[in-house]
Design a protein around this motif. Structure first.
Motif, PDB file in Angstrom:
ATOM      1  N   LEU A 127       0.830  -1.211   0.000  1.00  0.00           N
ATOM      2  CA  LEU A 127       0.000   0.000   0.000  1.00  0.00           C
ATOM      3  C   LEU A 127       0.861   1.257   0.000  1.00  0.00           C
ATOM      4  O   LEU A 127       0.546   2.243  -0.683  1.00  0.00           O
ATOM      5  N   GLN A 128       1.966   1.221   0.765  1.00  0.00           N
ATOM      6  CA  GLN A 128       2.856   2.378   0.820  1.00  0.00           C
ATOM      7  C   GLN A 128       3.509   2.610  -0.537  1.00  0.00           C
ATOM      8  O   GLN A 128       3.644   3.758  -0.993  1.00  0.00           O
ATOM      9  N   ALA A 129       3.916   1.518  -1.189  1.00  0.00           N
ATOM     10  CA  ALA A 129       4.523   1.647  -2.522  1.00  0.00           C
ATOM     11  C   ALA A 129       3.516   2.204  -3.524  1.00  0.00           C
ATOM     12  O   ALA A 129       3.869   3.030  -4.384  1.00  0.00           O
ATOM     13  N   GLN A 130       2.264   1.777  -3.430  1.00  0.00           N
ATOM     14  CA  GLN A 130       1.229   2.297  -4.321  1.00  0.00           C
ATOM     15  C   GLN A 130       0.989   3.786  -4.076  1.00  0.00           C
ATOM     16  O   GLN A 130       0.880   4.568  -5.024  1.00  0.00           O
ATOM     17  N   ASP A 131       0.919   4.171  -2.791  1.00  0.00           N
ATOM     18  CA  ASP A 131       0.722   5.590  -2.469  1.00  0.00           C
ATOM     19  C   ASP A 131       1.894   6.434  -2.960  1.00  0.00           C
ATOM     20  O   ASP A 131       1.707   7.553  -3.449  1.00  0.00           O
ATOM     21  N   ASP A 132       3.103   5.904  -2.814  1.00  0.00           N
ATOM     22  CA  ASP A 132       4.284   6.640  -3.283  1.00  0.00           C
ATOM     23  C   ASP A 132       4.230   6.844  -4.787  1.00  0.00           C
ATOM     24  O   ASP A 132       4.575   7.930  -5.292  1.00  0.00           O
ATOM     25  N   LEU A 133       3.790   5.821  -5.516  1.00  0.00           N
ATOM     26  CA  LEU A 133       3.707   5.932  -6.967  1.00  0.00           C
ATOM     27  C   LEU A 133       2.673   6.979  -7.378  1.00  0.00           C
ATOM     28  O   LEU A 133       2.914   7.808  -8.263  1.00  0.00           O
ATOM     29  N   VAL A 134       1.504   6.956  -6.721  1.00  0.00           N
ATOM     30  CA  VAL A 134       0.459   7.929  -7.037  1.00  0.00           C
ATOM     31  C   VAL A 134       0.921   9.346  -6.693  1.00  0.00           C
ATOM     32  O   VAL A 134       0.682  10.291  -7.453  1.00  0.00           O
ATOM     33  N   THR A 135       1.617   9.491  -5.561  1.00  0.00           N
ATOM     34  CA  THR A 135       2.138  10.809  -5.171  1.00  0.00           C
ATOM     35  C   THR A 135       3.161  11.305  -6.183  1.00  0.00           C
ATOM     36  O   THR A 135       3.181  12.499  -6.524  1.00  0.00           O
ATOM     37  N   ASP A 136       4.008  10.407  -6.651  1.00  0.00           N
ATOM     38  CA  ASP A 136       5.001  10.795  -7.671  1.00  0.00           C
ATOM     39  C   ASP A 136       4.312  11.262  -8.952  1.00  0.00           C
ATOM     40  O   ASP A 136       4.781  12.211  -9.604  1.00  0.00           O
ATOM     41  N   MET A 137       3.215  10.594  -9.306  1.00  0.00           N
ATOM     42  CA  MET A 137       2.469  11.011 -10.494  1.00  0.00           C
ATOM     43  C   MET A 137       1.901  12.419 -10.317  1.00  0.00           C
ATOM     44  O   MET A 137       1.947  13.250 -11.233  1.00  0.00           O
ATOM     45  N   LEU A 138       1.386  12.701  -9.114  1.00  0.00           N
ATOM     46  CA  LEU A 138       0.840  14.025  -8.839  1.00  0.00           C
ATOM     47  C   LEU A 138       1.925  15.087  -8.911  1.00  0.00           C
ATOM     48  O   LEU A 138       1.715  16.172  -9.480  1.00  0.00           O
ATOM     49  N   GLU A 139       3.100  14.787  -8.375  1.00  0.00           N
ATOM     50  CA  GLU A 139       4.205  15.736  -8.422  1.00  0.00           C
ATOM     51  C   GLU A 139       4.676  15.965  -9.857  1.00  0.00           C
ATOM     52  O   GLU A 139       5.017  17.096 -10.242  1.00  0.00           O
ATOM     53  N   SER A 140       4.688  14.915 -10.652  1.00  0.00           N
ATOM     54  CA  SER A 140       5.079  15.064 -12.062  1.00  0.00           C
ATOM     55  C   SER A 140       4.084  15.941 -12.803  1.00  0.00           C
ATOM     56  O   SER A 140       4.461  16.798 -13.621  1.00  0.00           O
ATOM     57  N   ALA A 141       2.782  15.746 -12.511  1.00  0.00           N
ATOM     58  CA  ALA A 141       1.754  16.577 -13.148  1.00  0.00           C
ATOM     59  C   ALA A 141       1.893  18.029 -12.714  1.00  0.00           C
ATOM     60  O   ALA A 141       1.711  18.956 -13.521  1.00  0.00           O
ATOM     61  N   ARG A 142       2.242  18.256 -11.444  1.00  0.00           N
ATOM     62  CA  ARG A 142       2.406  19.630 -10.948  1.00  0.00           C
ATOM     63  C   ARG A 142       3.578  20.326 -11.653  1.00  0.00           C
ATOM     64  O   ARG A 142       3.509  21.519 -11.951  1.00  0.00           O
ATOM     65  N   LYS A 143       4.636  19.573 -11.913  1.00  0.00           N
ATOM     66  CA  LYS A 143       5.774  20.156 -12.622  1.00  0.00           C
ATOM     67  C   LYS A 143       5.407  20.502 -14.065  1.00  0.00           C
ATOM     68  O   LYS A 143       5.916  21.476 -14.626  1.00  0.00           O
TER      69      LYS A 143
END
Length: 244
Positions: A97-113
């Motif tokens: 679950l933590q790995a999944q959350d980290d991946l989704v968070t990384d996607m959000l950060e990439s979209a923000r950039k």
């Protein structure tokens, strides 16, 4: 706990119980010997039969105790094994679950950039600022509003302000509202590699009623968060085959 460890522990328990049984049997034999030489002396055959009966009863009672103790300890080992397995399984689930959350968070950060690219194209961004301003005016429906933007967007906002007022007036069939641009408090600047992590804004505007009771946050970051929350179940379904 590994199967090898469980087998080793059970063997140790079995050896210990067997040794206790042997020692108990020796004690019983010794007690029987004392009884056999103690007066008064009954007839030999009758005494021997009584001795054998008592001996068997004592041995059966001790065997029963040993079996009960063995069953108790075996059950404890089984429970301990189940608990350890459950803990390992839960730990594995938490890691997943933590790995999944980290991946989704990384996607959000990439979209923000990626949002930063929008404000770099001045022609496209100028039209977007006008659209965001009109949307905010339609949401507020106030005759006078306060507008805040990033300091670097101030010139572009000033350039679209009049056309935004008129477009809103046409769509809402009202007089053009009074828009006061806050030139003292600005939205945070865009995040860059040269500044420490903290508050940042990729662009857009924030409008509020003059009394500050009604606020419409129409920044690019706020819009991204809305879309992200709305699309999160779909994102998880596509990435992990689950909805959460």
């Amino acid at each position: 706990m590994e199967d090898v460890d469980v087998s080793r522990q059970l063997k140790q328990m079995t050896d210990f119980i067997r040794q206790e049984a042997v020692e108990k049997a020796v004690e019983i034999e010794a007690a029987a010997a004392e009884v056999s030489v103690s007066p008064p002396f009954p007839p030999r055959i009758l005494f021997y039969r009584e001795f054998q009966i008592e001996k068997l009863q004592l041995m059966e009672a001790e065997k029963k105790k040993i079996r009960q103790e063995y069953d108790r300890k075996e059950k404890q080992v089984g429970i301990k094994k189940k608990i350890e397995y459950s803990m390992q399984l839960n730990a594995s689930r938490i890691k997943v679950l933590q790995a999944q959350d980290d991946l989704v968070t990384d996607m959000l950060e990439s979209a923000r950039k990626e949002l930063l690219r929008i404000s770099r194209d001045h022609f496209t961004y100028e039209k977007l600022l006008k659209t965001l301003t009109v949307q905010s005016l339609l949401r507020l429906k106030e005759p006078a509003v306060l507008l805040r933007c990033r300091k670097e967007d101030l010139e572009l906002v000033d350039s679209v302000l009049e056309s935004a007022r008129n477009e809103y007036a046409d769509k809402a069939n009202v007089y053009p509202p009074e828009i006061v641009v806050d030139r003292h408090i600005y939205l945070p600047a865009a995040l860059s590699h040269y500044q420490a992590p903290g508050l940042s804004c990729s662009g857009g505007v924030v409008l509020a009623s003059r009394d500050g009771k009604i606020v419409c946050e129409n920044t690019l970051d706020a819009r991204l968060q809305v879309v992200f929350r709305k699309k999160l179940p779909e994102i998880r379904q596509n990435l992990f085959g689950q909805v959460a």
